[in-house]
Design an enzyme around this catalytic site. Structure first.
Site, PDB file in Angstrom:
ATOM      1  N   ASP A 271      -2.792   1.652  -1.302  1.00 40.74           N
ATOM      2  CA  ASP A 271      -1.858   0.909  -2.146  1.00 40.74           C
ATOM      3  C   ASP A 271      -2.395  -0.394  -2.709  1.00 40.74           C
ATOM      4  O   ASP A 271      -3.197  -1.090  -2.080  1.00 40.74           O
ATOM      5  CB  ASP A 271      -0.620   0.541  -1.318  1.00 40.74           C
ATOM      6  N   ASP A 272      -1.929  -0.760  -3.867  1.00 41.07           N
ATOM      7  CA  ASP A 272      -1.755  -2.143  -4.320  1.00 41.07           C
ATOM      8  C   ASP A 272      -2.973  -3.037  -4.152  1.00 41.07           C
ATOM      9  O   ASP A 272      -2.875  -4.131  -3.571  1.00 41.07           O
ATOM     10  CB  ASP A 272      -0.618  -2.789  -3.520  1.00 41.07           C
TER      11      ASP A 272
ATOM     12  N   CYS B 163       3.471   3.014  -7.281  1.00 40.57           N
ATOM     13  CA  CYS B 163       3.103   4.047  -6.306  1.00 40.57           C
ATOM     14  C   CYS B 163       3.536   5.442  -6.724  1.00 40.57           C
ATOM     15  O   CYS B 163       2.732   6.357  -6.798  1.00 40.57           O
ATOM     16  CB  CYS B 163       3.753   3.768  -4.962  1.00 40.57           C
TER      17      CYS B 163
ATOM     18  N   HIS C  27       5.260   9.776  -1.018  1.00 43.17           N
ATOM     19  CA  HIS C  27       6.074   8.909  -1.893  1.00 43.17           C
ATOM     20  C   HIS C  27       6.407   9.584  -3.214  1.00 43.17           C
ATOM     21  O   HIS C  27       6.482   8.928  -4.259  1.00 43.17           O
ATOM     22  CB  HIS C  27       5.341   7.569  -2.127  1.00 43.17           C
TER      23      HIS C  27
ATOM     24  N   ASP D  49      -3.910   2.873  -5.704  1.00 42.04           N
ATOM     25  CA  ASP D  49      -2.959   3.588  -6.557  1.00 42.04           C
ATOM     26  C   ASP D  49      -2.430   2.751  -7.709  1.00 42.04           C
ATOM     27  O   ASP D  49      -1.883   3.287  -8.669  1.00 42.04           O
ATOM     28  CB  ASP D  49      -1.792   4.152  -5.726  1.00 42.04           C
ATOM     29  N   ASN D  50      -2.568   1.438  -7.594  1.00 39.56           N
ATOM     30  CA  ASN D  50      -2.157   0.525  -8.672  1.00 39.56           C
ATOM     31  C   ASN D  50      -2.590  -0.881  -8.282  1.00 39.56           C
ATOM     32  O   ASN D  50      -3.157  -1.090  -7.211  1.00 39.56           O
ATOM     33  CB  ASN D  50      -0.640   0.589  -8.957  1.00 39.56           C
TER      34      ASN D  50
END
Lengths: 570, 570
Positions: free
Chosen positions: A69-70, A111, A166, A337-338
């Site tokens: 993630d992130d 996400c 998710h 993912d971002n």
């Protein structure tokens, strides 16, 4: 077209009836018309190399996709940024040194859309997965979507999903019903770490565990606060879903270790069986209520998650692949993912912009341009810094191509993904994409073409309010998108308009699907009473003058305004 | 104490009368009390290594210091950032790979203060050099300051300055009167490229060349607009100053090539004479009116300046040092003088924040944490990423130490610089500094201690107005200083207060000097009539009821408000 709820049947249906050439987005055809001849010649060489490899190993290449993630560009793989940010990921950095470090890997802005894009090769605007799924979102990946797992299964691949899915809480979205042979997955994100009694006790501002709170003398409604959800599900292809353990914080803390063990076991088993495999391990990475000893100089959620959790696992995967003698027949892709959770992050969490402005939820580069690297000893040249544009949807098409499964990609819908085998095998300047359409929610926020970027709407709807108007940007000299060049770049107005109109006209032929909503968490063999109750209205509401569950089917009709939507900037 | 205007006499005076132990800032003594024993033992080893080197080469090490403008961390030396930013500096990057890449090199917030800090080893607040000198600033480096050139001259070094001096337009500030054997220098910055007829013709908004403008029917005052300045001066130690060429754009364009040729010639000459040397080549790097062919993918002023101008020169210097056989006896330090021009930059200039927030003029990390690298084959281990704090004032003390000239450092004033020989020779974790006081203009903006930072005033006085209050920051997890941790870090309040109070109490013993002002551009042998006229009031103003030049001596009395001062954020 709809496909039956059984993932197994859906797969057969999807990959047999829809054969034909891939339908690309309009812009791709513009590139193909100019470069197609060169690409075809290049493809001959690529095919020869892949054939030789198959000869040697007896199977097409295995694929391991690790996506966390992130994370901002440079927080992984660039030691001179890590030194500043207080973390060290020696295995990921070694992987970058031994393979490709992408400098322009684009993702979706959050996400759920990002994961949907990888699984379908399509921008989530096309399949209604542009929102970020939160507790009891009652929404998820449509059965009609053909996932990477379905495509690769058709080519004889063993497939597994372990970690943060998710992609929804409705039954048809479950990973083992979307083509995976085995799946161990969460329907939501790391906020599961807060939806626990332990978190309620630690900060007591959620109100999920009312027995821990003083009674509220003004309370009139016992049905307002959501009760019943599932932290982790597991299942095998087309089979029953089972909840794994419970919803406690203790369970949350075990997810990644369990997912990692399952991934390693899966790799070992399939390698021994000489079956090609595809495994997606998408870690939870961190908890919003970290309790473990800190391991990074940065001391924070992000840094500790990367250094203490993700990185050792990547090292373990590389070691296992080497030990099994299949490293040279396995493509490992690791990425975020971002962008970072730059808006409203938990205090002291360590999320921060690095070189780009913006983060999760933003169509600015900071939202969608992530750390990403690829490793494939013997096939990917070591030490490459790749300046080409690549988008996560391309992984879908590229993995399918490497597996010899391109024919299983459905031909009745736009596939945004492009086959980037040439970029992997031949390196810098060999991308077949020079553009990206960046959606924030259902809105087209910006379009990238080469070094240029067109903001279609104001650039900072949720951030500090820079007051910058939509405009034209030259990214190398203005990576933070702060200085629209309305005069210098006005010559790009018509070209960008042309690109957008072609993109939208193409949608008239291949329309977007709306969001898919439904009752959450159905079809679970060992469902708790609270989860079972989600499917029927509370007894006390049975006598309402309207259907108390009717709203669920209309959730996609809510207006979407990124400035007002709490999913963006969260 | 004042020193005579002649730089030569001043040097003799400064380095003979002031001997004694260095007076450090208060905080250093806190560190020394805890680490002094270890440092002393380490020093024995360092001395042995330097002696061996001196034995081999016959002289103490040569020093080359190249310092350019306004570059964000990572725009040099980190290829994965350069790929994004559209530039490539192969020589500088090779230099980093073969030496040290500093990840925490701090400077002052702007050009003039930064250059003054390097030359004196003192924060400019101590010597009145905290403003950024603009056209006819009528201000400059005091004669009483003892420069690095003066210190090293006393140890038998040949000294040269070539390029952007930007330390004043008053006579006592001239480089060849501040200790350099030879100097070729500009008193101002790159705005000299705009103060030209060619620029007036190109954008006609300056009003400097009135014959190119329509006559103004409302004009009453012919003395308002400045007339007369000097683009480049040259001179030899203590001798006459001469203007080099004229103030035209053609002259501006020749400055760097000429400065580079002079630096190379100086190195060759001194190497052949076996005299140790110190040369500062501080390039202009770019023009605000670029006319040459673009060379970088970033196409912009900054990228083209670094890639097309600075980097080839660094390559040329390394090659010459190698060819002369003195590379192993030469320390090369390359760095920027401050962060990018993030506020009010020329359009399309390529200045941008990278990983840190803020730029030139800001006490945020983006203003003061710059690309910096050191190269010394055989002595500095290759491939080092150094996470220690170092400040440009340390170069003064470290260079003096390497030259065996520490005794020439004046002992009657605070020297902020610390001897960082151990950091250069032993690498990561061997810094003798864990703190920085960051002034923006005359105001203490922030204090850094290890990974923590205390903002004393609001963090963004000139930027976008983030509304963030002064507070405490944990830099690794919040590199952009966006999330003050008032609760988590409140335990740091007293320690930071203690540090600041000690710093300020120490100033009562060793007071700051105010800015030094005077009539600009005096003492030039071939001064133009316009320049000569600066020293006497225009004839038409002779009959005023006050002295028309009296104001000059009172310029330091202007109130300073960084929010209102155009020098900050410019």
């Amino acid at each position: 077209m709809t496909k039956p709820l059984s993932g197994l049947l859906a797969f057969v249906f999807a990959t047999s009836a829809l054969a034909g050439p891939i339908v690309h987005d309009a812009e791709y055809y513009v590139l193909e018309a100019q470069n197609g001849k060169r690409w075809a010649a290049e493809d001959d060489g690529l095919r020869a190399r892949l054939s030789a490899l198959r000869e040697k190993f007896g199977t097409p290449p295995n694929i391991v996709h690790i996506m966390w993630d992130d994370t901002a560009y440079g927080d992984v793989g660039i030691p001179a940024i890590q030194k500043v940010r207080g973390l060290d990921t020696p295995h990921l950095n070694r992987m970058a040194r031994e393979g490709i470090l992408f400098t322009r890997m684009y993702t979706e802005v959050g996400c759920t859309p990002s994961r949907a894009a990888c699984m379908t090769g399509r921008h989530p605007i096309r399949n209604g997965m542009y929102n970020i799924g939160m507790l009891r979102e009652s929404h998820g990946l449509r059965a009609e979507e053909v996932t990477l797992a379905e495509v690769l299964s058709g080519a004889g691949y063993a497939t597994a999903f372990h970690g943060k899915w998710h992609l929804g809480d409705i039954e048809e979205s479950y990973a083992h019903l979307q083509g995976f042979d085995e799946a161990f997955f969460t329907g939501y994100n790391q906020i599961l770490s807060l939806w626990t009694r332990q978190a309620e006790q630690a900060n007591a501002t959620m109100g999920l565990f009312e027995d821990l709170l003083p009674s509220d003398p003004y309370k009139l409604d016992d049905t307002f606060i959501t009760k019943g959800w599932v932290t982790v599900l597991e299942g095998t292809k087309g089979g029953a879903a089972r909840q794994w353990l419970d919803n406690s914080y203790a369970t949350y803390e075990k997810i990644d270790a369990e997912a990692q063990d399952r991934t390693i076991a899966f790799i070992e088993k399939k390698a021994k069986a000489k079956q090609p495999f595809y495994v997606a391990n998408w870690p939870m990475m961190a908890s919003f209520m970290p309790t473990a000893k800190k391991v990074s100089q940065g001391r924070s959620l992000l840094q500790d998650g990367l250094q203490g959790n993700v990185d050792p696992f990547v090292g373990r995967v590389m070691e296992v692949l080497n030990d099994l003698g299949i490293a040279e027949n396995t493509l490992l892709v690791c990425m975020a993912d971002n962008g970072p959770m730059a808006h409203n992050p938990p205090p002291g969490c360590g999320f921060a912009e690095t070189i780009f402005r913006g983060g999760k939820g933003d169509f600015l580069e900071g939202g969608v341009r992530v750390p990403a690297q690829a490793w494939w000893p013997g096939t990917i040249e070591p030490g490459q810094l790749v300046g080409d544009i690549i988008h996560e949807v391309d992984l879908f098409t590229t993995f399918a191509s490497l597996a010899g499964a391109t024919d299983a990609i459905p031909a009745d819908r736009v596939i945004d993904g492009i086959d980037q085998t040439a970029l992997l095998l031949n390196g810098d300047t060999h991308s077949r994409r020079d553009y990206v359409f960046i959606y924030a929610g259902p809105n087209l926020g910006a379009t990238v073409k080469g070094p240029y970027k067109r903001h279609w709407i104001t650039s900072d709807p949720i951030g500090e309010g820079s007051g910058i108007a939509a405009g034209f940007f030259f990214l190398p000299s203005d990576t933070r998108e702060k200085s629209p060049m309305l005069v210098n770049l006005i010559h790009l107005k018509t070209p960008f308009n042309r690109m957008r109109i072609r993109h939208e006209l193409w949608k008239k032929k291949y329309p977007d699907s709306p969001e898919k909503h439904g009752i959450p968490w159905t079809g679970i063999a060992n469902a708790t009473p609270e989860v079972k109750a989600l499917a029927s209205p509370p007894a006390v509401l049975k006598a309402l003058p309207f259907d108390p569950l009717e709203y669920v089917e209309h959730l996609d009709e809510l207006p979407f305004d990124p400035q007002a939507d709490p999913d963006f900037g969260e």
